[in-house]
Design a protein around this motif. Sequence first.
Motif, PDB file in Angstrom:
ATOM      1  N   GLN A 167       1.025  -1.256  -0.073  1.00 28.79           N
ATOM      2  CA  GLN A 167       0.325   0.313  -0.135  1.00 28.79           C
ATOM      3  C   GLN A 167       1.379   1.565   0.506  1.00 28.79           C
ATOM      4  O   GLN A 167       1.597   1.270   0.043  1.00 28.79           O
ATOM      5  N   TYR A 168       0.511   1.960  -0.245  1.00 28.30           N
ATOM      6  CA  TYR A 168       0.967   3.829   0.069  1.00 28.30           C
ATOM      7  C   TYR A 168       0.090   4.662   0.765  1.00 28.30           C
ATOM      8  O   TYR A 168      -1.366   5.313   0.448  1.00 28.30           O
ATOM      9  N   GLN A 169       0.713   5.438   1.150  1.00 29.67           N
ATOM     10  CA  GLN A 169      -0.416   5.759   2.380  1.00 29.67           C
ATOM     11  C   GLN A 169       0.466   7.381   1.818  1.00 29.67           C
ATOM     12  O   GLN A 169       1.600   7.983   1.576  1.00 29.67           O
ATOM     13  N   VAL A 170      -0.739   8.582   1.003  1.00 24.07           N
ATOM     14  CA  VAL A 170      -0.678   9.336   1.009  1.00 24.07           C
ATOM     15  C   VAL A 170      -0.797  10.800   2.127  1.00 24.07           C
ATOM     16  O   VAL A 170      -1.647  10.444   2.672  1.00 24.07           O
ATOM     17  N   TYR A 171      -0.230  11.986   1.886  1.00 25.60           N
ATOM     18  CA  TYR A 171       0.430  12.869   3.093  1.00 25.60           C
ATOM     19  C   TYR A 171      -0.186  14.506   2.393  1.00 25.60           C
ATOM     20  O   TYR A 171       0.511  14.141   0.883  1.00 25.60           O
ATOM     21  N   PHE A 172      -0.663  14.620   2.828  1.00 21.16           N
ATOM     22  CA  PHE A 172      -0.749  16.656   1.783  1.00 21.16           C
ATOM     23  C   PHE A 172      -1.510  17.469   3.214  1.00 21.16           C
ATOM     24  O   PHE A 172      -1.791  17.444   4.067  1.00 21.16           O
ATOM     25  N   GLY A 173      -0.807  18.913   2.841  1.00 25.58           N
ATOM     26  CA  GLY A 173      -1.225  20.202   3.647  1.00 25.58           C
ATOM     27  C   GLY A 173      -0.626  20.924   3.425  1.00 25.58           C
ATOM     28  O   GLY A 173      -0.129  20.980   2.207  1.00 25.58           O
ATOM     29  N   THR A 174      -0.718  22.123   3.520  1.00 24.20           N
ATOM     30  CA  THR A 174      -0.064  23.917   3.150  1.00 24.20           C
ATOM     31  C   THR A 174       1.189  24.301   4.181  1.00 24.20           C
ATOM     32  O   THR A 174       1.747  24.980   3.814  1.00 24.20           O
ATOM     33  N   SER A 175       1.420  22.695   4.427  1.00 25.27           N
ATOM     34  CA  SER A 175       2.438  23.056   5.939  1.00 25.27           C
ATOM     35  C   SER A 175       3.693  22.232   5.238  1.00 25.27           C
ATOM     36  O   SER A 175       2.995  20.926   5.515  1.00 25.27           O
ATOM     37  N   SER A 176       5.057  22.381   5.021  1.00 24.65           N
ATOM     38  CA  SER A 176       5.798  21.121   5.102  1.00 24.65           C
ATOM     39  C   SER A 176       6.667  20.363   6.044  1.00 24.65           C
ATOM     40  O   SER A 176       6.618  19.391   5.912  1.00 24.65           O
ATOM     41  N   THR A 177       5.685  20.723   6.652  1.00 24.51           N
ATOM     42  CA  THR A 177       6.589  20.309   8.700  1.00 24.51           C
ATOM     43  C   THR A 177       5.332  19.710   9.600  1.00 24.51           C
ATOM     44  O   THR A 177       5.251  18.891  10.439  1.00 24.51           O
ATOM     45  N   SER A 178       3.800  19.911   8.572  1.00 26.77           N
ATOM     46  CA  SER A 178       2.878  19.449   9.362  1.00 26.77           C
ATOM     47  C   SER A 178       1.754  19.011   8.211  1.00 26.77           C
ATOM     48  O   SER A 178       0.630  19.369   8.032  1.00 26.77           O
ATOM     49  N   LEU A 179       2.320  17.816   7.731  1.00 28.54           N
ATOM     50  CA  LEU A 179       1.312  17.002   6.447  1.00 28.54           C
ATOM     51  C   LEU A 179       0.355  16.203   7.706  1.00 28.54           C
ATOM     52  O   LEU A 179       0.403  15.235   7.749  1.00 28.54           O
ATOM     53  N   SER A 180      -0.865  15.720   6.685  1.00 33.15           N
ATOM     54  CA  SER A 180      -2.212  15.042   7.131  1.00 33.15           C
ATOM     55  C   SER A 180      -2.289  13.405   6.379  1.00 33.15           C
ATOM     56  O   SER A 180      -2.049  14.535   5.430  1.00 33.15           O
TER      57      SER A 180
END
Length: 290
Positions: free
Chosen positions: A198-211
Amino acid sequence: MGEVLFNNGYGIALDSAGNAYVTGSTGSTDFPTVNAFQSSFGDGPPAAANNNKKWDGFVAKIALTGSVNGPSSPWPPDRGISDATNLTAHWGAVTGATQYRVYFGSSPNTLFLYYLYTTVSAPTVNAAFYNLAAGTTYYWQVVALTGGNSVTGPVWSFTTPGLSQTFSAPTLVWPLNGSTSAAASLNVQWAPVFGASQYQVYFGTSSTSLSPSSTVNVPFVVAPFYNLNAGVTYYWKVVALAGSNSADSAVWSFTTPGGSQTFSPPTVVWPLNGGGGGGGGGGYERAPPA
């Protein structure tokens, strides 16, 4: 076929279409024939065995008929890494199947000959494997029984998780790091990782705090982002998973098009504020806009 105690096979060959050709001898007077060169028992020369029963030679073609597909869609994924050393494997159902024979072992070469693991009745399409060795590759195969016929699936494999395994990090592919995306909805893409399940994709507007954004099962290597805000920089990464093992990609960014641009006002530089004109000219100067 026919009186089965009086049939002997001596050779078999396979053509490119999957049809089998068997040569041998028969003492069966009811040996089945279809469009045969010799359609009835030919009363050949007697043999010493079987009370001098007479024998004929035969060449039989066994053709593939119908369109029933064999077992497919295995889990764990073929050549993947399982979640644990105890697991329940499953496969796609076969139309008309009444039972499934599951073969399982640590060698693909002798799997079908010696390692019948279990037989399950339809509609069950899973089998449990217990207490497997860590970091070991196992092979398995499923044969669907459909009445008097059978349909054999391919040999699949998986590797159990172990401390000695090496696991590569995903390589991000698209959109390019630091680029501007073509639209506010897009698909991100990365290169596949061998052994990942599997792959878990993380995403957000801060490079240090991805969800966490989504979980993608192999073999897929894309994930969608929808209706993003215009003119915003977003950051993302992908974590490859296989059992208890994981590997993180680098963090990349892209900016969506549009949005309200920042625009600096001009700065007046001459004549000085409150100063004299210094001449008859009516011109003035200002700094170019930033």
